[in-house]
Design a protein around this motif. Structure first.
Motif, mmCIF file in Angstrom:
data_model
loop_
_atom_site.group_PDB
_atom_site.id
_atom_site.type_symbol
_atom_site.label_atom_id
_atom_site.label_comp_id
_atom_site.label_asym_id
_atom_site.label_seq_id
_atom_site.Cartn_x
_atom_site.Cartn_y
_atom_site.Cartn_z
ATOM 1 N N ASN A 119 0.851 -1.186 0.000
ATOM 2 C CA ASN A 119 0.000 0.000 0.000
ATOM 3 C C ASN A 119 0.893 1.245 0.000
ATOM 4 O O ASN A 119 1.950 1.254 0.638
ATOM 5 C CB ASN A 119 -0.891 -0.018 1.245
ATOM 6 N N PRO A 120 0.517 2.301 -0.700
ATOM 7 C CA PRO A 120 1.383 3.495 -0.763
ATOM 8 C C PRO A 120 1.743 4.079 0.601
ATOM 9 O O PRO A 120 2.776 4.755 0.721
ATOM 10 C CB PRO A 120 0.554 4.484 -1.589
ATOM 11 N N VAL A 121 0.947 3.837 1.628
ATOM 12 C CA VAL A 121 1.271 4.425 2.931
ATOM 13 C C VAL A 121 2.500 3.775 3.553
ATOM 14 O O VAL A 121 3.106 4.346 4.472
ATOM 15 C CB VAL A 121 0.079 4.300 3.902
ATOM 16 N N PHE A 122 2.900 2.600 3.053
ATOM 17 C CA PHE A 122 4.071 1.921 3.601
ATOM 18 C C PHE A 122 5.339 2.207 2.802
ATOM 19 O O PHE A 122 6.395 1.666 3.125
ATOM 20 C CB PHE A 122 3.832 0.409 3.643
ATOM 21 N N VAL A 123 5.254 3.013 1.770
ATOM 22 C CA VAL A 123 6.409 3.335 0.925
ATOM 23 C C VAL A 123 7.116 4.556 1.510
ATOM 24 O O VAL A 123 6.482 5.587 1.792
ATOM 25 C CB VAL A 123 5.962 3.607 -0.522
ATOM 26 N N TRP A 124 8.437 4.428 1.683
ATOM 27 C CA TRP A 124 9.216 5.529 2.258
ATOM 28 C C TRP A 124 9.341 6.675 1.257
ATOM 29 O O TRP A 124 9.480 6.465 0.050
ATOM 30 C CB TRP A 124 10.606 5.044 2.657
ATOM 31 N N ARG A 125 9.320 7.877 1.787
ATOM 32 C CA ARG A 125 9.443 9.074 0.968
ATOM 33 C C ARG A 125 10.527 9.973 1.553
ATOM 34 O O ARG A 125 10.847 9.890 2.745
ATOM 35 C CB ARG A 125 8.113 9.832 0.912
ATOM 36 N N VAL A 126 11.072 10.823 0.691
ATOM 37 C CA VAL A 126 12.122 11.763 1.106
ATOM 38 C C VAL A 126 11.594 13.178 0.900
ATOM 39 O O VAL A 126 11.074 13.511 -0.172
ATOM 40 C CB VAL A 126 13.416 11.548 0.299
ATOM 41 N N VAL A 127 11.736 14.004 1.904
ATOM 42 C CA VAL A 127 11.257 15.375 1.842
ATOM 43 C C VAL A 127 12.411 16.309 2.194
ATOM 44 O O VAL A 127 13.231 16.003 3.070
ATOM 45 C CB VAL A 127 10.065 15.585 2.808
ATOM 46 N N ASP A 128 12.493 17.420 1.473
ATOM 47 C CA ASP A 128 13.527 18.420 1.748
ATOM 48 C C ASP A 128 13.134 19.251 2.962
ATOM 49 O O ASP A 128 11.977 19.676 3.099
ATOM 50 C CB ASP A 128 13.720 19.333 0.536
ATOM 51 N N LEU A 129 14.100 19.486 3.811
ATOM 52 C CA LEU A 129 13.848 20.258 5.022
ATOM 53 C C LEU A 129 13.921 21.746 4.736
ATOM 54 O O LEU A 129 14.626 22.201 3.822
ATOM 55 C CB LEU A 129 14.861 19.889 6.104
ATOM 56 N N TRP A 130 13.209 22.503 5.512
ATOM 57 C CA TRP A 130 13.271 23.959 5.454
ATOM 58 C C TRP A 130 14.670 24.403 5.868
ATOM 59 O O TRP A 130 15.230 23.871 6.836
ATOM 60 C CB TRP A 130 12.207 24.525 6.388
ATOM 61 N N PRO A 131 15.303 25.329 5.137
ATOM 62 C CA PRO A 131 16.709 25.680 5.415
ATOM 63 C C PRO A 131 17.014 25.986 6.880
ATOM 64 O O PRO A 131 18.030 25.500 7.406
ATOM 65 C CB PRO A 131 16.950 26.888 4.506
ATOM 66 N N PRO A 132 16.214 26.804 7.595
ATOM 67 C CA PRO A 132 16.549 27.016 9.017
ATOM 68 C C PRO A 132 16.542 25.724 9.830
ATOM 69 O O PRO A 132 17.403 25.512 10.692
ATOM 70 C CB PRO A 132 15.462 27.982 9.497
ATOM 71 N N VAL A 133 15.579 24.849 9.541
ATOM 72 C CA VAL A 133 15.533 23.568 10.259
ATOM 73 C C VAL A 133 16.736 22.719 9.886
ATOM 74 O O VAL A 133 17.354 22.058 10.734
ATOM 75 C CB VAL A 133 14.219 22.832 9.941
ATOM 76 N N SER A 134 17.092 22.723 8.602
ATOM 77 C CA SER A 134 18.266 21.970 8.164
ATOM 78 C C SER A 134 19.530 22.472 8.844
ATOM 79 O O SER A 134 20.386 21.677 9.255
ATOM 80 C CB SER A 134 18.400 22.073 6.642
ATOM 81 N N ALA A 135 19.660 23.801 8.993
ATOM 82 C CA ALA A 135 20.846 24.360 9.651
ATOM 83 C C ALA A 135 20.910 23.951 11.114
ATOM 84 O O ALA A 135 21.980 23.593 11.637
ATOM 85 C CB ALA A 135 20.836 25.882 9.515
ATOM 86 N N CYS A 136 19.783 23.983 11.790
ATOM 87 C CA CYS A 136 19.761 23.586 13.210
ATOM 88 C C CYS A 136 20.122 22.120 13.378
ATOM 89 O O CYS A 136 20.918 21.751 14.262
ATOM 90 C CB CYS A 136 18.382 23.872 13.800
ATOM 91 N N LEU A 137 19.558 21.257 12.535
ATOM 92 C CA LEU A 137 19.857 19.832 12.643
ATOM 93 C C LEU A 137 21.306 19.538 12.279
ATOM 94 O O LEU A 137 21.945 18.661 12.881
ATOM 95 C CB LEU A 137 18.913 19.036 11.743
ATOM 96 N N SER A 138 21.831 20.272 11.295
ATOM 97 C CA SER A 138 23.239 20.066 10.922
ATOM 98 C C SER A 138 24.155 20.447 12.068
ATOM 99 O O SER A 138 25.152 19.768 12.348
ATOM 100 C CB SER A 138 23.567 20.887 9.666
ATOM 101 N N THR A 139 23.836 21.542 12.754
ATOM 102 C CA THR A 139 24.643 21.956 13.907
ATOM 103 C C THR A 139 24.515 20.956 15.052
ATOM 104 O O THR A 139 25.487 20.645 15.745
ATOM 105 C CB THR A 139 24.199 23.351 14.377
ATOM 106 N N LEU A 140 23.320 20.435 15.235
ATOM 107 C CA LEU A 140 23.082 19.512 16.342
ATOM 108 C C LEU A 140 23.797 18.182 16.137
ATOM 109 O O LEU A 140 24.421 17.646 17.063
ATOM 110 C CB LEU A 140 21.574 19.283 16.506
ATOM 111 N N PHE A 141 23.746 17.632 14.923
ATOM 112 C CA PHE A 141 24.332 16.318 14.660
ATOM 113 C C PHE A 141 25.767 16.393 14.139
ATOM 114 O O PHE A 141 26.421 15.365 13.973
ATOM 115 C CB PHE A 141 23.476 15.546 13.655
ATOM 116 N N GLY A 142 26.250 17.583 13.820
ATOM 117 C CA GLY A 142 27.618 17.720 13.350
ATOM 118 C C GLY A 142 27.829 17.287 11.924
ATOM 119 O O GLY A 142 28.969 17.040 11.521
ATOM 120 N N GLN A 143 26.779 17.145 11.145
ATOM 121 C CA GLN A 143 26.876 16.783 9.741
ATOM 122 C C GLN A 143 25.697 17.387 8.994
ATOM 123 O O GLN A 143 24.704 17.794 9.600
ATOM 124 C CB GLN A 143 26.894 15.264 9.558
ATOM 125 N N SER A 144 25.828 17.437 7.679
ATOM 126 C CA SER A 144 24.805 18.087 6.864
ATOM 127 C C SER A 144 23.527 17.248 6.843
ATOM 128 O O SER A 144 23.551 16.056 6.521
ATOM 129 C CB SER A 144 25.323 18.279 5.435
#
Length: 560
Positions: free
Chosen positions: A418-443
């Motif tokens: 069923n389509p609900v079980f298929v994994w999808r990839v979504v681009d993060l909002w740049p500010p959120v991406s910057a915060c997560l990159s700083t938190l985890f130490g990688q992009s």
């Protein structure tokens, strides 16, 4: 002496009478001893009772005679008879005052003096044979249960200890059977869809039996004098189970026809039942309705109509809900397994948080439920749902719609997910991406998710905030009938209804939610076959076969 964890044995009437008789024997023996002691001392104030003047002491064996140097043994009360202690009145001493010797009368208070010791009395009665003491008689006559009860009266256990032991035993029993039920649940899950359906039908049968048993057909006053009154309507139980069977035939027949069209409409023996299923079901119900009307009796009308309504409400709340749960199993085991697990998880965490930090009562119908336990269970269930559901969505055995009831966890079942079980990839909002990159130490620029995880949050919220009200409803139901549990089919848990009250509500919501927002209505072979069989005549079906053969041959597929 018995341990504090054991409750005192309950005495029978014969044991109580035996203990009372022994107490009377001991009291008479003491009276005889005191009377003889006073007679030897020549006490004029306490004459010997006429009943004891010609009394002869009973003969006893030499080994049963008490030695003079041994003190008189106190009476140990057996059972509920209190000990009777008779103290001999001391002889009135003479009082000298101004050279005149006088004796006090019975109205004058006795001067303080030391009462005679039991040893001195026995020394004076050394030549009088003594009767056996109460401890010796008790040792010979009383059974072990009476001895244990007497010891319990002498050394009673505290009510707090008994209550603590009882709670510990209940907790152990409840935990043991919880593990047994969870283990059996997992075992049936691995065996396949058919075993899970059998489990649901078994549970609904037990629940229906427990609920309908609450309505007892009581004897009523006759409405007319020429009517013979019976203590029980002989047709009540028969009609209850008849309506139960007819309802199951209709509902599960609908499920079989819907999910197994490719089998039912391809079999000439099953085809008449499939095409006429609803008219057959209605006919069976009409027969039951007519039987109910014919069974009506004056004097029982109110009870019979009340039972009729009771049965139909039970069918609506129990059998219809179970039908939706079975549909969830046929749509994919994950739509049954995960929601049921969320209800169990919420119940467990509500108990854990409640006994840990619970202080504020939540609802009067369930005094043990607390606000802290309710909120803590909500947070815990949401976290558990995401982890638990994400793990099981990886297996085709859990997510595939059933096509064959003979499959199990080891059959290697595969299907288009069923389509609900298929994994999808979504681009993060740049500010959120910057915060997560700083938190985890990688992009971190993207994140993967499955739509099913979002649906899990909805299921977890319902299991935590709404499904518990099914349990509150059952609690109010039990209070209305002044019962603790619906039954005793599960040790430590009460009846099956006590375990399934929240599951029914959760199962109905899951089916409605899935069929409305998640189900993919694809064209299936069974659906086309149903349309052909039910909508085309024999000539049209043969024409369709010829057209289909020509099409396949044009595609290079030869049909022999």
């Amino acid at each position: 002496m018995i341990s504090s964890s054991a409750e005192p044995a309950k005495l029978t009437k014969s044991a109580i009478k035996r203990a009372q008789r022994l107490a009377r024997i001991e009291r008479k023996r003491r009276e005889r001893v005191e009377a003889r002691a006073k007679a030897k001392n020549g006490d004029p104030l306490t004459p010997i009772s006429p009943a004891h003047q010609n009394e002869v002491a009973p003969e006893v064996k030499p080994e049963e005679v008490q030695r003079p140097e041994e003190p008189v043994q106190p009476v140990v009360a057996a059972a509920s008879v209190p000990p009777v202690e008779v103290v001999a009145a001391p002889s009135a001493p003479e009082i000298k005052a101004n050279g005149i010797t006088t004796k006090p009368t019975s109205q004058d208070p006795l001067p303080p003096s030391q009462p005679p010791k039991p040893v001195e009395l026995l020394e004076q009665l050394v030549d009088v044979p003594a009767v056996p003491s109460i401890p010796e008689l008790k040792e010979k006559l009383l059974p072990e249960s009476v001895k244990a009860a007497t010891a319990a009266l002498v050394n009673p256990s505290s009510p707090q200890d008994a209550e603590r032991v009882k709670k510990r035993q209940n907790a152990l029993t409840r935990t043991l059977w919880s593990l047994i039920m969870i283990g059996g649940f997992i075992g049936l899950l691995l065996l396949g869809h058919a075993y899970m359906i059998i489990l649901v039908i078994l549970c609904q049968t037990l629940v229906y039996r427990e609920v309908t048993a609450l309505f007892s057909l009581k004897k009523a006053k006759p409405e007319t004098r020429d009517v013979e009154i019976h203590k029980k309507d002989p047709w009540s139980k028969t009609l209850n189970w008849y309506f139960f069977a007819v309802t199951n035939y209709f509902l599960y027949g609908e499920s079989i026809i819907y999910y197994f069209k490719h089998v039912v409409f391809a079999d000439a023996n099953l085809l008449p039942f499939a095409t006429n299923h609803r008219i057959i079901s209605f006919t069976l119900y009409t027969i039951g309705f007519m039987g109910f009307v014919m069974s009506l009796k004056k004097g029982y009308l109110k009870q019979q109509f009340g039972l009729f309504c009771w049965v139909h409400m039970s069918l609506l709340l129990i059998v219809v809900s179970s039908h939706f749960i079975v549909n969830n199993i046929l749509e994919g085991l994950i739509w049954f397994w995960v929601p049921a697990s969320l209800v169990i998880c919420n119940d467990c965490f509500a108990y854990i948080w409640g006994i840990t930090v619970g202080r504020t009562p939540l609802i009067k119908l369930s005094p043990k439920k607390t606000v802290e336990g309710f909120v803590g269970a909500f947070v815990s269930t949401v976290i558990f749902a995401v982890i638990w559901g994400t793990y099981f969505m990886r297996f085709d055995y859990m997510t595939c719609t059933v096509q064959d009831l003979g499959v199990n966890a080891f059959s290697g079942m595969t299907c288009k997910p069923n389509p609900v079980f298929v994994w999808r990839v979504v681009d993060l909002w740049p500010p959120v991406s910057a915060c997560l990159s700083t938190l985890f130490g990688q992009s971190v620029k993207t994140i993967s998710y499955a739509p099913y995880q979002i649906h899990l949050l909805t299921l977890a919220c319902f299991a935590s905030l709404v499904a518990p009200f099914g349990g509150f409803f059952a609690s109010g139901f039990k209070r209305a009938f002044d019962i603790k549990d619906f039954g005793d089919s599960i040790p430590g848990h009460g009846g099956m209804t006590d375990r399934m009250d929240c599951q029914f509500l959760m199962g109905v919501f899951t089916y409605v939610y899935y069929s409305s927002l998640i189900r993919v209505n694809n064209v299936t072979v069974g659906g086309i076959l149903q349309t052909i069989v039910s909508g085309l005549t024999i000539e049209e079906q043969l024409e369709l076969i010829d057209d289909l053969r020509r099409y396949l041959e044009s595609q290079g597929i030869s049909i022999s």
